[in-house]
Design a protein around this motif. Sequence first.
Motif: not given
Lengths: 432, 120
Positions: A17, A31-32, A35-36, A38-39, A42-43, A45-46, A63, B51, B55, B84
């Motif tokens: 990914f 910027e993201y 975060d992406m 990290q998300l 999390d997904q 793991r779920d 995805v 994602p 975002y 965040r």
Amino acid sequence: MNLLYQNRSLAFSQKVFEQLLLAYPAAHRAEYGADMAQLFRDQCRDAWSEARHFGLVKLWLRVLPDLLKTCLREQFSNLNPAKSMSNKISNLFSSPTAVFFKVFVAVFLLVVIASIAITFILPESYASTTRILVQPDSNDGQNILATVTNNVISYDPYFVQTTLEIIQSEVVLSKVITRLNLNVTWGKKYFAGQTLKTTETMDILKNQLLLAPVLDTKLISITVYDDDPKEAAQIANAIAESYRDYRAEMRAQLVESSLANLQTMYQLEEKQIEQSEAGLEAMRQKYDISDDASASPTEYLSQLNEPIIISQQHFEQMKAQLDNLKQLNKDQLRDALPTVFPDVTYNGLLNKLNEARQEYATLTNNPSSASTRATDIKSLVAELNQQIDDRADGIMAGLNTQVAAKHADLEALKVRTQQTKDKMPEIKPFWD
Amino acid sequence: MAKQKIDPESLLPLTPAVFHVLLALAGGERHGYAIMQEVAQSTDGQIKMGPGTLYGTVKRLLAAQLIEESDARPDPHLDDERRRYYRLTGIGEQVVKAEAQRYAEIVKLARGKNLIGKPA
């Protein structure tokens, strides 16, 4: 250790990914991107918790189109943020065609690579499912009997959830681990021969296990994911068997305790019966009641009166005979008495009298016979007559006495019977 | 330079992704994963945002000043500092209300035509 085990698949997915994120514009990624990522972690793991490798595959299938679509959108918007979407598209096809193709090719290749990775590189995962029928046991003796006789037991709304937790509990899974020797087998398979602790093996086993109730049935499906189909089937069956054994043990304990309770209740009841019987026997003795269990109250009264009736009949019969004998003259009495009251002495006297009379008749018919003998016989006959009369009087007197005694007995019997009857109201409730 | 006043009605209708993200943030400050979970939960799992979509939407909502990044950390003990958090701005709240009202009117219209049943 469990995390290490999971990370083989999860880390690979996350790495792919992160590589795919390179297709986004650098500014968006800066910027993201974190975060992406990290998300996505999390997904992952779920998805892993939900259905292990199959969950990861489903996540990727969701995805990848999302990445492709949003990647293109960000690249378009990056071309000229101030312009409208139509202008962006026209720009894309006029001057920066290279950007479009670069993005398109990059994303296409990444999708292909990811698909190949998922298909060939990720470890194969097999699912083996077994189904078990579960229904609640009861917690008392009566309900056990109801269970045995397939009667209805009260509904437990938490039964299925409780059962699912029990199947995942140590009490069931530890037996599976022992039975299949998973500490050693998985130690060799996943951890370079290091024998695992049961708790560690149990963590891995729980991650490979999916339990679910089958809708509108009493069935629970046990699904085990494993890279070896044979092992997956063995584990699924072993879990079902281990749970069955657990239920059997619980049931045996339940039946044992219930039987003990029933035994105690039986002994108490038996003791009460013994006490009641002892009380009944004491009352029988107190009131002189026959221990004839078959006798009904009516029969008992009849039995009480029976001696009186018999005695009365006997007395009346004797009295009638006596009265009849009293009305006879002496000659009639001599004929009747031997049949009514056989008496050896009386009969002997009668025989002697007959013999004397016979001899006297012979002597009187023969004139040559000595007259002296005739005279003696005549006096003997007179004497015998006197003795017979005396004896008859004696017998009659004896009969009189017997009739009087019989009458007295009868009266005494009547008095005793009446006394018993007078006591009967007290014992009547026992018969009712 | 003074901020240009935005008319909430001019931003309608919202795309489903934008509306769901704004709805999720209407319940309070959330980070990206929490927004995704809230959307999945409120739609019974029918919408699971990837994602990229999430975002991308966040980026556009930030640019449109409908949401803003929050400095406040809701729970310091359980918080992951890498995450965040986002929250609705005043205009964002007006926009999501306006969109919800628009949906309510559509539902009322559909109900008047017996296309959907009355609420229990």
